[in-house]
Design an enzyme around this catalytic site. Structure first.
Site, short mmCIF file in Angstrom:
data_model
loop_
_atom_site.label_atom_id
_atom_site.label_comp_id
_atom_site.label_asym_id
_atom_site.label_seq_id
_atom_site.Cartn_x
_atom_site.Cartn_y
_atom_site.Cartn_z
N CYS A 163 0.80 -1.21 0.00
CA CYS A 163 0.00 0.00 0.00
C CYS A 163 0.84 1.27 0.00
O CYS A 163 2.02 1.25 0.31
CB CYS A 163 -0.91 0.08 1.23
SG CYS A 163 -2.02 -1.30 1.35
N GLY A 179 0.86 0.01 -5.19
CA GLY A 179 -0.39 -0.74 -5.20
C GLY A 179 -1.21 -0.37 -6.41
O GLY A 179 -1.47 0.81 -6.62
N ASN A 205 -0.76 1.56 5.64
CA ASN A 205 0.27 0.81 4.92
C ASN A 205 0.98 -0.04 5.96
O ASN A 205 1.57 0.50 6.91
CB ASN A 205 1.25 1.79 4.26
CG ASN A 205 2.45 1.10 3.62
OD1 ASN A 205 3.50 1.70 3.48
ND2 ASN A 205 2.30 -0.15 3.22
N GLY A 206 0.93 -1.35 5.80
CA GLY A 206 1.61 -2.23 6.74
C GLY A 206 0.81 -3.50 6.96
O GLY A 206 -0.08 -3.83 6.19
N TYR A 264 14.07 -2.32 -3.53
CA TYR A 264 13.12 -2.59 -4.60
C TYR A 264 11.88 -1.69 -4.64
O TYR A 264 11.51 -1.20 -5.69
CB TYR A 264 12.68 -4.07 -4.51
CG TYR A 264 11.61 -4.46 -5.49
CD1 TYR A 264 11.87 -4.45 -6.86
CD2 TYR A 264 10.34 -4.82 -5.06
CE1 TYR A 264 10.88 -4.81 -7.78
CE2 TYR A 264 9.36 -5.18 -5.96
CZ TYR A 264 9.63 -5.16 -7.31
OH TYR A 264 8.66 -5.50 -8.21
#
Ligand code: SF4
Length: 611
Positions: free
Chosen positions: A88, A114, A188-189, A329
């Site tokens: 996310c 995302g 996010n997580g 990445y």
């Protein structure tokens, strides 16, 4: 244009919405503040196209009238060794009359985090309004949708998730009503104690509408007795374990929170008109012309109210564990993440590879896009020209129709095309960011050799991945990770490269210097800062395997003889934490109940047709 969910929620639910006025919808929204009914979904296969029209977090799913094309449709990811995926990106904007449009742009800058769902919530006249949908930001939103989201404050979310109907209801931000008002959240997580929290909440009467871990946060806020409101958020966050960078929106406040370990990034910036902007990456700040001010610190709660930013460091302060994979990445190279330039990090990884694993070569190429900067670093250090030996197609979709005569390496060929003029007769160094299952790497080596490369030397700008991530990154199970099963030499042989070298773990730490202890490397080391709670038992070949919830070692049902041999073949690099394994056949269903009892816990699972 993708279908979208449009919803409105006010603190006083009798208040007239200036967006949606249908009586039916009002009744639905009113019920939302009390109980959240479970949605029902058609049982169609998830590859069907779906449109949805719903009041988030309640979703109603309608099958699309769009017909399926004739021919065999393939999901190209089935042919692909997928990279780990970020799950996310989040955005928060406070104090700008164009909040929803800025949010839309910022989400666009975070699209790489995302691609399967996007949403924006704004607040206008004390009413929270939400539009969420499936697809890219540009597919979910258009001019008219953004016109329906007036207001000076907004939060937004882009989501990666597995495809399918279950995703529709999980698209964030979520909006919910509680006793004193409404709140929207974007996360996010990943919460490692989600199941335990959810069970506790359900035991106490909470009704869940999504399968997202984020929903527990809303329930925890609703049941908290802390005052004022932001203390409810703190109260809720203190019960969470795992990774979270979250933004909350209420009728008058924007709140940003980062977990005490700071796994996932969250930065703050400011526009020239004073508007405060939060985003997962600085690339989003750049696009909306906000000046980067600082990170939201691990364990920090930032409350923005009437233009003032109040910092509350109320949570405990363990040693931070920022995700190193953001640098390897996930993040865009033009972002500054955890106070470091992603571009400079990747360039340095390439330089290290050139220094520590030199090889005689004619050209350095990258697996685009994430391998490009490391390849530039390698080429610069080695004094060898960098060229574009592989071209990535930016127009490839998720599914394609394959001709009846199967094309070898179809999915990879759709994404990557070799340039014969660069490769023919050359000794090629190809730089990629990571190897996950190894299948894509073997296809890439084959593509390069078929295009005439004389030698292919693979250089990987990360250490070998041996473990799954529990903190918000979708990685395959440890059993599927090639580095968990094979030595580097065996992997080289498997992918068909002339040589293979990974970024040495020690060199990575050395590069980070005194910051090194503040990073998470669990997927390379198996040393998890927060241990996952749930034990999953899976069937792998003739084995039932899981991971001890405490020491993370492989647990297996070996049963001696044949099983033990199989176990050793698959997990030669892993030390088993086995104490005892039992299984029971269910004669009716022919399933086998597997119970694994280990030093640190018990795992059990029903495994169908286990041999
Ligand atoms: S386990 Fe790996 S991907 Fe997950 S947070 Fe740690 S470093 Fe990042």
């Amino acid at each position: 244009m993708a279908a979208a969910h449009i919803s409105t929620l006010s603190s006083s639910l009798e208040k007239k919405s200036n967006i949606l006025s249908s009586k039916i919808l009002r009744a639905h929204l009113f019920s939302l503040s009390k109980t959240l009914r479970k949605p029902s979904f058609p049982s169609e296969p998830h590859k069907q196209s779906l449109i949805c029209s719903s009041k988030n977090p309640i979703s109603d799913v309608i099958l699309s009238s769009r017909g399926k094309p004739d021919g065999k449709i393939v999901d190209i990811n089935e042919y692909d060794d997928e990279k780990p995926r970020e799950e996310c990106g989040v955005v928060g904007i406070y104090g700008d009359p164009e909040a929803s449009r800025l949010c839309y742009l910022a989400l666009h800058a975070l699209q790489h985090r995302g691609q399967e769902g996007a949403g924006i919530v704004t607040v206008h006249d004390n009413v929270l309004q939400s539009i969420t949908g499936v697809g890219l930001v540009s597919e979910v939103f258009d001019e008219s949708k953004l016109d329906q989201l007036p207001g000076n404050s907004a939060i937004g979310h882009v989501r990666y998730s597995t495809a399918g109907a279950s995703m529709l209801k999980n698209v964030q931000p979520f909006v919910s009503g509680y006793r004193f008002g409404s709140v929207g959240v974007a996360h996010n997580g990943n919460l490692v104690n989600y199941k335990a929290l959810r069970a506790m909440l359900e035991d106490n009467g909470s009704i869940f509408n999504t399968s997202s871990d984020t929903e527990v946060v809303l329930h925890l806020i609703a049941i908290s007795k802390a005052r004022p409101f932001f203390m409810r958020i703190v109260d809720a966050c203190e019960k969470l374990e795992g990774s979270y960078s979250m933004v909350f929106l209420t009728e008058d406040k924007l709140v940003a929170v980062r977990d005490p370990f700071g796994f996932r990034p969250l930065v703050m910036g400011r526009r020239s008109n004073g508007a405060v902007v939060f985003a997962s990456e600085t690339a989003a700040l750049d696009l909306v012309e906000a000046t980067y001010e600082r990170e939201v610190y691990p364990g920090e709660v930032l409350v923005v109210d009437r233009g003032e930013v109040q910092s509350l460091c109320l949570m405990r302060h363990p040693e931070p564990k920022a995700c190193i994979f953001e640098h390897i990445y996930f993040a865009l190279p033009n972002s500054v993440v955890f106070g470091r330039s992603v571009y400079e990090s990747r360039h340095a990884y390439g330089e290290i590879l050139a220094t520590e694993a030199p090889v005689d070569c004619d050209v350095v190429i990258a697996v685009p896009d994430s391998g490009v900067v490391a390849a530039l670093g390698y080429a610069a250090k080695a004094g060898v020209p960098f060229q574009q030996g592989l071209i990535r197609s930016h127009y490839v979709g998720r599914t394609f129709i394959e001709p009846s005569q199967r094309i070898r390496d179809f999915g990879v060929k759709l994404k990557l095309s070799p340039v014969r003029a660069v490769l023919e007769g050359k000794r090629v160094v190809v730089v990629d960011d990571s190897i996950v299952r190894g299948t894509t790497s073997s296809k890439i080596v084959r593509l390069l050799k078929e295009a005439g490369a004389k030698e292919v030397h693979m250089r990987i700008a990360s250490p070998p991945i041996i473990g799954s991530c529990y903190y918000g990154v979708d990685t395959p199970s440890p059993e599927e990770l090639i580095s968990n099963r094979m030595s580097v030499e065996e992997i080289r042989e498997f992918i068909g490269a002339d040589s293979l070298t990974y970024l040495p773990f020690d060199s990575l730490k050395k590069l980070l210097g005194s910051d090194s202890p503040n990073f998470c490397y669990a997927c390379f080391s198996g040393m998890y800062p927060i241990l996952p709670r749930e034990v999953k038992v899976k069937r792998v070949g003739n084995l039932a395997v899981g991971r001890c919830p405490t020491c993370i070692r492989i647990m297996s049902l070996t049963g001696g003889g044949k099983f033990l041999k199989e176990f050793k073949r698959i997990y030669r690099n892993d030390i088993p934490c086995k104490m005892r394994g039992d299984y029971d056949h269910d004669k009716e269903t022919r399933a086998v109940k597997v119970v694994l009892t280990y030093r640190h816990g018990v795992g059990n699972s029903m495994i169908k047709s286990f041999a």
